[in-house]
Design a protein around this motif. Structure first.
Motif, mmCIF file in Angstrom:
data_model
loop_
_atom_site.group_PDB
_atom_site.id
_atom_site.type_symbol
_atom_site.label_atom_id
_atom_site.label_comp_id
_atom_site.label_asym_id
_atom_site.label_seq_id
_atom_site.Cartn_x
_atom_site.Cartn_y
_atom_site.Cartn_z
ATOM 1 N N VAL A 192 22.048 43.956 30.662
ATOM 2 C CA VAL A 192 22.317 44.579 31.608
ATOM 3 C C VAL A 192 23.251 43.424 32.798
ATOM 4 N N LYS A 193 23.033 42.254 32.731
ATOM 5 C CA LYS A 193 23.699 41.372 33.409
ATOM 6 C C LYS A 193 25.146 41.329 32.986
ATOM 7 N N GLU A 194 25.086 41.325 31.497
ATOM 8 C CA GLU A 194 26.635 41.263 31.043
ATOM 9 C C GLU A 194 27.361 42.439 31.260
ATOM 10 N N ASP A 195 26.876 43.478 31.273
ATOM 11 C CA ASP A 195 27.418 44.824 31.702
ATOM 12 C C ASP A 195 28.016 44.720 33.014
ATOM 13 N N ILE A 196 27.088 44.313 34.053
ATOM 14 C CA ILE A 196 27.502 44.034 35.465
ATOM 15 C C ILE A 196 28.729 42.940 35.672
ATOM 16 N N VAL A 197 28.651 41.990 35.003
ATOM 17 C CA VAL A 197 29.786 41.198 35.018
ATOM 18 C C VAL A 197 30.901 41.716 34.535
ATOM 19 N N ARG A 198 30.943 42.280 33.533
ATOM 20 C CA ARG A 198 32.139 43.114 32.769
ATOM 21 C C ARG A 198 32.491 43.823 33.854
ATOM 22 N N ILE A 199 31.904 44.785 34.501
ATOM 23 C CA ILE A 199 32.540 45.637 35.317
ATOM 24 C C ILE A 199 33.070 45.210 36.544
ATOM 25 N N GLU A 200 32.376 44.153 37.224
ATOM 26 C CA GLU A 200 32.994 43.338 38.363
ATOM 27 C C GLU A 200 34.153 42.996 37.923
ATOM 28 N N ASP A 201 34.346 42.377 36.872
ATOM 29 C CA ASP A 201 35.982 42.002 36.498
ATOM 30 C C ASP A 201 36.850 43.083 36.436
ATOM 31 N N ARG A 202 36.407 44.205 35.891
ATOM 32 C CA ARG A 202 37.358 45.330 35.713
ATOM 33 C C ARG A 202 37.742 45.567 37.362
ATOM 34 N N PHE A 203 36.785 45.827 37.994
ATOM 35 C CA PHE A 203 37.004 46.301 39.516
ATOM 36 C C PHE A 203 37.655 45.244 40.090
ATOM 37 N N LYS A 204 37.605 43.839 39.842
ATOM 38 C CA LYS A 204 38.394 42.857 40.577
ATOM 39 C C LYS A 204 39.805 42.869 40.058
ATOM 40 N N THR A 205 40.310 43.418 38.979
ATOM 41 C CA THR A 205 41.605 43.366 38.487
ATOM 42 C C THR A 205 42.526 44.669 38.752
ATOM 43 N N ASN A 206 41.604 45.893 38.827
ATOM 44 C CA ASN A 206 41.945 47.147 38.810
ATOM 45 C C ASN A 206 42.664 47.665 40.198
ATOM 46 N N LEU A 207 43.834 47.892 40.358
ATOM 47 C CA LEU A 207 44.534 48.092 41.573
ATOM 48 C C LEU A 207 43.932 49.175 42.517
ATOM 49 N N TYR A 208 43.684 50.034 41.893
ATOM 50 C CA TYR A 208 43.067 51.413 42.696
ATOM 51 C C TYR A 208 41.650 50.965 43.113
ATOM 52 N N PHE A 209 41.023 49.944 42.592
ATOM 53 C CA PHE A 209 39.489 49.647 43.253
ATOM 54 C C PHE A 209 39.998 48.567 44.231
ATOM 55 N N LYS A 210 40.775 47.810 43.879
ATOM 56 C CA LYS A 210 41.123 46.795 44.975
ATOM 57 C C LYS A 210 41.425 47.511 46.220
ATOM 58 N N LEU A 211 42.342 48.455 46.400
ATOM 59 C CA LEU A 211 42.474 49.436 47.556
ATOM 60 C C LEU A 211 41.054 49.843 48.178
ATOM 61 N N LEU A 212 40.335 50.408 47.120
ATOM 62 C CA LEU A 212 38.913 51.136 47.771
ATOM 63 C C LEU A 212 38.106 49.996 48.512
ATOM 64 N N GLU A 213 38.037 48.852 47.697
ATOM 65 C CA GLU A 213 37.244 47.736 48.311
ATOM 66 C C GLU A 213 37.677 47.217 49.412
ATOM 67 N N GLN A 214 39.030 47.376 49.707
ATOM 68 C CA GLN A 214 39.506 46.709 51.310
ATOM 69 C C GLN A 214 39.448 47.868 52.030
ATOM 70 N N LYS A 215 39.244 49.060 51.989
ATOM 71 C CA LYS A 215 39.274 50.028 52.803
ATOM 72 C C LYS A 215 37.676 50.042 53.229
ATOM 73 N N LEU A 216 36.789 49.974 52.392
ATOM 74 C CA LEU A 216 35.532 49.991 52.555
ATOM 75 C C LEU A 216 35.112 49.094 53.604
ATOM 76 N N ASP A 217 33.941 49.604 54.500
ATOM 77 C CA ASP A 217 33.435 48.528 55.389
ATOM 78 C C ASP A 217 32.483 47.849 54.593
ATOM 79 N N LYS A 218 32.565 46.509 54.431
ATOM 80 C CA LYS A 218 31.925 45.489 53.446
ATOM 81 C C LYS A 218 30.766 45.208 53.943
ATOM 82 N N ALA A 219 30.490 44.985 55.463
ATOM 83 C CA ALA A 219 29.569 44.478 55.933
ATOM 84 C C ALA A 219 28.410 45.836 55.914
ATOM 85 N N ARG A 220 29.125 46.971 55.841
ATOM 86 C CA ARG A 220 28.165 48.190 56.009
ATOM 87 C C ARG A 220 27.440 48.287 54.726
#
Length: 596
Positions: A192-220
């Motif tokens: 499970v840890k390996e899956d999570i690391v792999r997923i986080e890597d994809r989200f870190k590099t994908n432009l669409y999810f970069k935008l979503l991450e920036q739009k989201l209220d991270k503290a919330r």
């Protein structure tokens, strides 16, 4: 000002050499031919190495592809710079080199919306003199303001991955990533840890999810350490579960396997999905797998969308997961199916429950922007749905019994007072019990008991011959003498009180059988055998109930008379004794022994 030029040898040579810091940035043909090549990942990696020093201004052409100008990869690079805080250049002025009209570019590429935001400049004349003049202008606005960056986030348009597989995968991976954040990594297995690391890597590099991450209220959305919970699914001991999801390998299967195995449960899953398979072909493959010997389970977890054709399907009844749900309930009305989906469309939810889904869990997706409490609530709902499905798994066995009873030759012979039809007909007693129990509400247990005793009365009337002598009609149509109207019978009742009785009256609590006819007090009443006389006689001599089993049935009859029927006669302290699931299971066991 410290300037950087990103290029692919596609700018004016005189302008090119004027930059002290310049970098050719575009993948080679060999890199692009690699099976796992991804342009977003390429740019993210290269920019991370390139922007490890601070620049006051970054220049780039509209495109970096020398063979396909309309690719506009310069826009992609600019968006990565703006949406990647770890590159430390989110607010740095960006300059596009070339004579293109931004309005024309926008018509061709929605990502060009970033051209109309703060901190974007244009060098239409690719000369050194024009560059110096522009730098003087930029020096007055060295960084994008907070308001300007917010405007950028509101205006920029980044399309999600175009093909179904990529978007569906990312949506599923977002859900598993957020759900896993509820748990401490130390509590999760390596898979499970390996899956999570792999997923986080994809989200870190994908432009669409970069935008979503920036739009989201991270503290919330940040889950605090104090809010993390143990990854436990209680009350699922020895459960068998079949999981059907075309994205099972995107982290969900590994997490479910861990959760279910920790609960002493067994997870089966379908892993033969083939890319491009048509919906009908997939449906046939899935139903064949479901019907394989050894794949019998207590409940099913089914994803709503299982193939490419489902992505843009507007009719919920055509979705692959909905068709599997219909198949399972047609196969057995008592099958328990929990639908798991990233879709929050109300019409899908309504259709699922109308068909008969036991549960409907909406995976967290970036568009929903859950708070940490909502993510925790999602896991709670997941646990409840699985527990409910497992709790009600007995309904499949009950429905199988009802179908078997419907073809029983013995029952079709019991025509006294139309008993067979009242028991087996549409809306008959057995279907009434099934319908009541399907509500999964303990408040219906009393009504189930009333129906059960009605079945007992009808059955025992049909199998009991009353006259000068009292006989039970056996299954082979022979008769056995059990007593007579002179109060002589083959058994006697022992009287007593239940611990939860409110009245002081003794009731018939126990039964004792005798080898020969003996005097039995109150065996009959006004020339008509009492209900318990018929029940004990028929169930013992026709259906081989033991004394211990009969005493349990006698208690159910007492509870029907004292709690469930006649408005209740307040003979029982219901805080001590109420109708519970153990009683329901006893009734079902009795019915099976009587009719199959």
């Amino acid at each position: 000002m410290k300037q950087l030029l990103i290029h692919n040898d596609n700018v004016n040579p005189e302008l090119l050499v004027s930059f002290e810091h310049r970098e050719a940035l575009y993948p080679s043909r060999a890199e692009m031919l690699e099976d796992d090549f991804d342009m977003d990942r390429f740019f993210d990696s290269k920019l991370a190495a390139l922007l490890n020093v601070s620049y006051d201004c970054i220049f780039m052409p509209f495109t970096l592809n020398n063979f396909d100008y309309l690719e506009f990869t310069g826009l992609q690079v600019a968006a990565h710079i703006r949406l990647s805080p770890y590159l430390n250049h989110c607010r740095t002025p960006l300059v596009f080199v070339g004579g293109d009209d931004p309005a024309d570019v926008f018509k061709l590429k929605p990502l060009a919306s970033l051209l109309f935001t703060h901190g974007i400049y244009f060098l239409g004349e690719p000369t050194v003199a024009a560059k110096e003049q522009l730098l003087e202008q930029i020096s007055n606005y060295p960084k994008v303001s907070d308001a300007g960056y917010k405007l950028f986030l509101d205006r920029i348009q980044v399309d999600p991955p175009a093909n179904y597989s990529s978007y569906h995968s990312l949506a599923n991976e977002w859900g598993i990533k957020k759900l896993s954040e509820l748990f401490k990594l130390t509590d999760l297995p390596n898979g499970v840890k390996e899956d999570i690391v792999r997923i986080e890597d994809r989200f870190k590099t994908n432009l669409y999810f970069k935008l979503l991450e920036q739009k989201l209220d991270k503290a919330r959305n940040k889950i605090k350490n104090s809010e993390k919970i143990p990854p436990v699914l209680p009350n699922l001991d020895n459960a068998r579960v079949l999981y059907i999801d075309d994205e099972h390998d995107k982290g969900w299967q590994a997490l479910f396997e861990f959760l279910f195995s920790s609960a002493s449960a067994k997870l089966l899953y379908y892993d033969a999905f083939k890319k491009g398979l048509k919906r009908e072909e997939l449906f046939q493959a899935l139903t064949a797998f479901i019907d394989l010997p050894g794949n019998e389970v207590d409940f099913y977890i089914v994803d709503l969308r299982l193939c490419d054709e489902d992505m843009h399907e507007a009719d919920p009844m055509k979705l692959s997961g909905m068709r599997v749900l219909e198949y399972l309930l047609k196969k057995n009305k008592g099958n328990q199916v929990v639908l798991l989906t990233a879709s929050n469309k109300t019409w899908n939810l309504q259709a699922a429950f109308e068909v008969g889904a036991a549960g409907y869990i909406i995976k967290e997706s970036p568009e929903l922007n859950y708070t940490s409490k909502q993510t925790a609530q999602l896991f709670t709902e997941l646990k409840k749905a699985f527990q409910k499905a497992f709790r009600n798994a007995y309904l499949a066995d009950l429905w199988t019994f009802i179908k078997l009873a419907g073809v029983s030759a013995d029952l079709t012979k019991l025509t006294h007072n139309n008993f067979s039809n009242r028991l087996l007909g549409e809306g008959g007693w057995l279907e009434q019990i099934f319908t009541l129990l399907s509500l999964d509400k303990s408040v219906v247990y009393k009504q189930v008991l009333v129906v059960f005793v009605s079945i007992l009365e009808g059955y025992c009337d049909a199998c009991f011959k009353n006259g000068t002598e009292l006989y039970v009609i056996l299954k082979d149509n022979s008769e056995v003498l059990v007593g007579n109207n002179n109060d002589e019978g083959m058994f006697t009742f022992d009287f007593g009180k239940y611990s939860y009785q409110l009245t002081s009256d003794d009731v018939r609590k126990e039964v004792r059988f005798h080898a020969a006819l003996q005097k039995v007090s109150t065996f009959v009443k006004e020339n008509e055998p009492r209900l318990l006389v018929k029940v004990v006689s028929v169930l013992h001599f026709r259906n081989n109930f033991t004394e211990a089993e009969l005493e349990k049935v006698m208690e159910l009859v007492f509870l029907r008379n004292s709690v469930a029927a006649h408005g209740g006669q307040q003979k029982v302290n219901e805080s001590l004794r109420y109708i519970r699931m153990d009683d329901i299971k006893l009734m079902i066991t009795c019915l099976k022994k009587m009719f199959v």
